[in-house]
Write a protein that holds these residues in place. Structure first.
Motif, PDB file in Angstrom:
ATOM      1  N   CYS A  81       0.865  -1.175   0.000  1.00 14.32           N
ATOM      2  CA  CYS A  81       0.000   0.000   0.000  1.00 14.32           C
ATOM      3  C   CYS A  81       0.904   1.228   0.000  1.00 14.32           C
ATOM      4  CB  CYS A  81      -0.903  -0.005   1.226  1.00 14.32           C
ATOM      5  SG  CYS A  81      -1.941   1.467   1.356  1.00 14.32           S
ATOM      6  N   ILE A  82       0.809   2.045  -1.052  1.00 10.79           N
ATOM      7  CA  ILE A  82       1.699   3.203  -1.168  1.00 10.79           C
ATOM      8  C   ILE A  82       0.925   4.522  -1.186  1.00 10.79           C
ATOM      9  CG2 ILE A  82       3.553   1.896  -2.276  1.00 10.79           C
ATOM     10  CD1 ILE A  82       2.643   2.996  -4.957  1.00 10.79           C
ATOM     11  N   GLY A  83      -0.381   4.452  -0.961  1.00 13.89           N
ATOM     12  CA  GLY A  83      -1.192   5.661  -0.914  1.00 13.89           C
ATOM     13  C   GLY A  83      -1.600   6.004   0.506  1.00 13.89           C
ATOM     14  N   HIS A  96      -5.103  -7.348   4.313  1.00 13.80           N
ATOM     15  CA  HIS A  96      -4.828  -7.801   2.942  1.00 13.80           C
ATOM     16  C   HIS A  96      -3.435  -7.470   2.409  1.00 13.80           C
ATOM     17  CE1 HIS A  96      -8.934  -9.171   2.233  1.00 13.80           C
ATOM     18  NE2 HIS A  96      -9.351  -8.071   2.851  1.00 13.80           N
ATOM     19  N   PHE A  97      -2.827  -6.400   2.850  1.00 13.49           N
ATOM     20  CA  PHE A  97      -1.539  -5.998   2.281  1.00 13.49           C
ATOM     21  C   PHE A  97      -0.379  -6.608   3.075  1.00 13.49           C
ATOM     22  CE2 PHE A  97      -4.303  -2.927   0.340  1.00 13.49           C
ATOM     23  CZ  PHE A  97      -3.697  -2.617  -0.870  1.00 13.49           C
ATOM     24  N   ASP A  98       0.790  -6.645   2.441  1.00 12.15           N
ATOM     25  CA  ASP A  98       2.005  -7.149   3.073  1.00 12.15           C
ATOM     26  C   ASP A  98       2.881  -6.010   3.601  1.00 12.15           C
ATOM     27  OD1 ASP A  98       1.634 -10.026   2.281  1.00 12.15           O
ATOM     28  OD2 ASP A  98       1.727  -9.126   0.282  1.00 12.15           O
ATOM     29  N   TRP A  99       2.847  -4.883   2.898  1.00 10.67           N
ATOM     30  CA  TRP A  99       3.627  -3.699   3.263  1.00 10.67           C
ATOM     31  C   TRP A  99       2.711  -2.480   3.263  1.00 10.67           C
ATOM     32  CZ3 TRP A  99       9.258  -2.624   2.936  1.00 10.67           C
ATOM     33  CH2 TRP A  99      10.046  -3.791   2.783  1.00 10.67           C
ATOM     34  N   VAL A 100       3.041  -1.499   4.085  1.00 11.55           N
ATOM     35  CA  VAL A 100       2.450  -0.162   4.009  1.00 11.55           C
ATOM     36  C   VAL A 100       3.614   0.823   3.998  1.00 11.55           C
ATOM     37  CG1 VAL A 100       0.843   1.507   4.981  1.00 11.55           C
ATOM     38  CG2 VAL A 100       0.464  -0.935   5.355  1.00 11.55           C
ATOM     39  N   GLN A 101       3.722   1.595   2.915  1.00 10.38           N
ATOM     40  CA  GLN A 101       4.854   2.518   2.765  1.00 10.38           C
ATOM     41  C   GLN A 101       4.488   3.962   3.096  1.00 10.38           C
ATOM     42  OE1 GLN A 101       7.426   2.305  -0.561  1.00 10.38           O
ATOM     43  NE2 GLN A 101       7.145   0.122  -0.900  1.00 10.38           N
ATOM     44  N   SER A 102       3.273   4.204   3.512  1.00 11.55           N
ATOM     45  CA  SER A 102       2.780   5.585   3.618  1.00 11.55           C
ATOM     46  C   SER A 102       2.342   5.966   5.032  1.00 11.55           C
ATOM     47  CB  SER A 102       1.611   5.766   2.647  1.00 11.55           C
ATOM     48  OG  SER A 102       0.672   4.703   2.775  1.00 11.55           O
ATOM     49  N   VAL A 103       2.961   5.381   6.036  1.00 10.76           N
ATOM     50  CA  VAL A 103       2.603   5.694   7.421  1.00 10.76           C
ATOM     51  C   VAL A 103       3.269   7.004   7.838  1.00 10.76           C
ATOM     52  CG1 VAL A 103       2.827   4.961   9.824  1.00 10.76           C
ATOM     53  CG2 VAL A 103       2.246   3.283   8.064  1.00 10.76           C
ATOM     54  N   ASP A 104       2.466   7.947   8.328  1.00 10.45           N
ATOM     55  CA  ASP A 104       3.034   9.210   8.808  1.00 10.45           C
ATOM     56  C   ASP A 104       2.389   9.698  10.094  1.00 10.45           C
ATOM     57  OD1 ASP A 104       0.583  10.047   7.871  1.00 10.45           O
ATOM     58  OD2 ASP A 104       1.371  11.467   6.395  1.00 10.45           O
ATOM     59  N   ARG A 105       1.571   8.815  10.721  1.00  6.87           N
ATOM     60  CA  ARG A 105       0.929   9.164  11.991  1.00  6.87           C
ATOM     61  C   ARG A 105       0.946   7.956  12.907  1.00  6.87           C
ATOM     62  NH1 ARG A 105      -4.883  10.709  10.789  1.00  6.87           N
ATOM     63  NH2 ARG A 105      -4.556   9.526   8.856  1.00  6.87           N
ATOM     64  N   LEU A 106       1.179   8.185  14.187  1.00  6.75           N
ATOM     65  CA  LEU A 106       1.196   7.091  15.145  1.00  6.75           C
ATOM     66  C   LEU A 106      -0.166   6.413  15.235  1.00  6.75           C
ATOM     67  CD1 LEU A 106       2.636   5.431  17.289  1.00  6.75           C
ATOM     68  CD2 LEU A 106       2.080   7.216  18.958  1.00  6.75           C
TER      69      LEU A 106
END
Length: 232
Positions: A81-83, A96-106
């Motif tokens: 997930c990159i959005g 469902h996803f394996d990665w999340v590249q867009s985390v910017d909040r705790l």
């Protein structure tokens, strides 16, 4: 040979050439094929040529493709997930996803951790950095990365892997290198701080137009859509 397979081979050649020019081993840079707005059949076409990692910006669309391709023969695909991830979509992402590249909040990281099913491997996480201060862009200010990295690294069901950035288009190769080098400097500073139990290993930088500059600056993962799937 399909157009997508031909394009994939051209992109791999670009990555290899860029790595050689930068004095790097091409094996140190992964290709993430960004399949947003293209259907499951396009993903299957790329997968037939050995591509395994795919990036999706739109969560509902991504989940639809994940489910459609889950039973396909061959090696499982890896979904990133990159959005942007809103609070009401964290469960879908966690399930469902394996990665999340867009985390910017705790808060988002905490919800992903809480909602990741126990039967799945931990969710792989990159923090998104707004490296050039774009007013309409998601991401952490560089000075805020270390604090969030420290918090995310402690959450169960998550593994902090690295940083991701999407800077504004640069005027030329040198300017693009300088922008990407800023993110690499943040990445190196966080790792050097000793604040993380395990150092980060992933620097997700570079897209179709600037992958060479990103690799020159130290990217370990380039996110390429248009050069593989065509214009949207």
């Amino acid at each position: 040979m399909t157009t997508i397979v031909r394009n994939l081979q051209l992109v791999r050649d670009r990555i290899t050439t860029a790595c050689v020019a930068a004095g790097r081993n091409p094996a140190t840079v992964r290709l993430l094929a960004v399949s947003k707005t293209f259907g499951a059949e396009a993903v299957a076409d790329a997968a037939s040529d050995g591509q395994r990692a795919f990036g999706e910006n739109y969560i509902a669309e991504g989940v639809e493709k994940i489910l459609a391709l889950r039973g396909r023969p061959g090696e499982p695909l890896e979904w990133h997930c990159i959005g942007p991830v809103q609070s009401n979509k964290t469960r879908l992402v966690a399930e469902h996803f394996d990665w999340v590249q867009s985390v910017d909040r705790l808060k988002i990281a905490q919800r992903l951790s809480e909602q990741r099913p126990a039967g799945l491997p931990p969710l792989q996480i990159c923090l998104q950095v707004n490296i050039d201060g774009g007013a309409n862009k998601s991401g952490l200010a560089p000075d805020d990365v270390l604090a969030l990295a420290r918090e995310v690294a402690q959450l169960p069901r998550l593994v902090l892997r690295g940083l991701m950035a999407i800077p504004e288009p640069a005027a030329d190769f040198d300017a693009a290198c300088e922008l990407h080098a800023r993110t690499k400097a943040v990445f190196d500073a966080v790792n050097a701080s000793g604040a993380l139990p395990v150092p980060m290993d992933t620097l997700s930088l570079g897209m179709t137009a600037d992958l060479e500059a990103a690799i020159h600056a130290g990217s370990t993962m380039v996110r390429v859509g248009t050069a593989i799937f065509g214009n949207r």
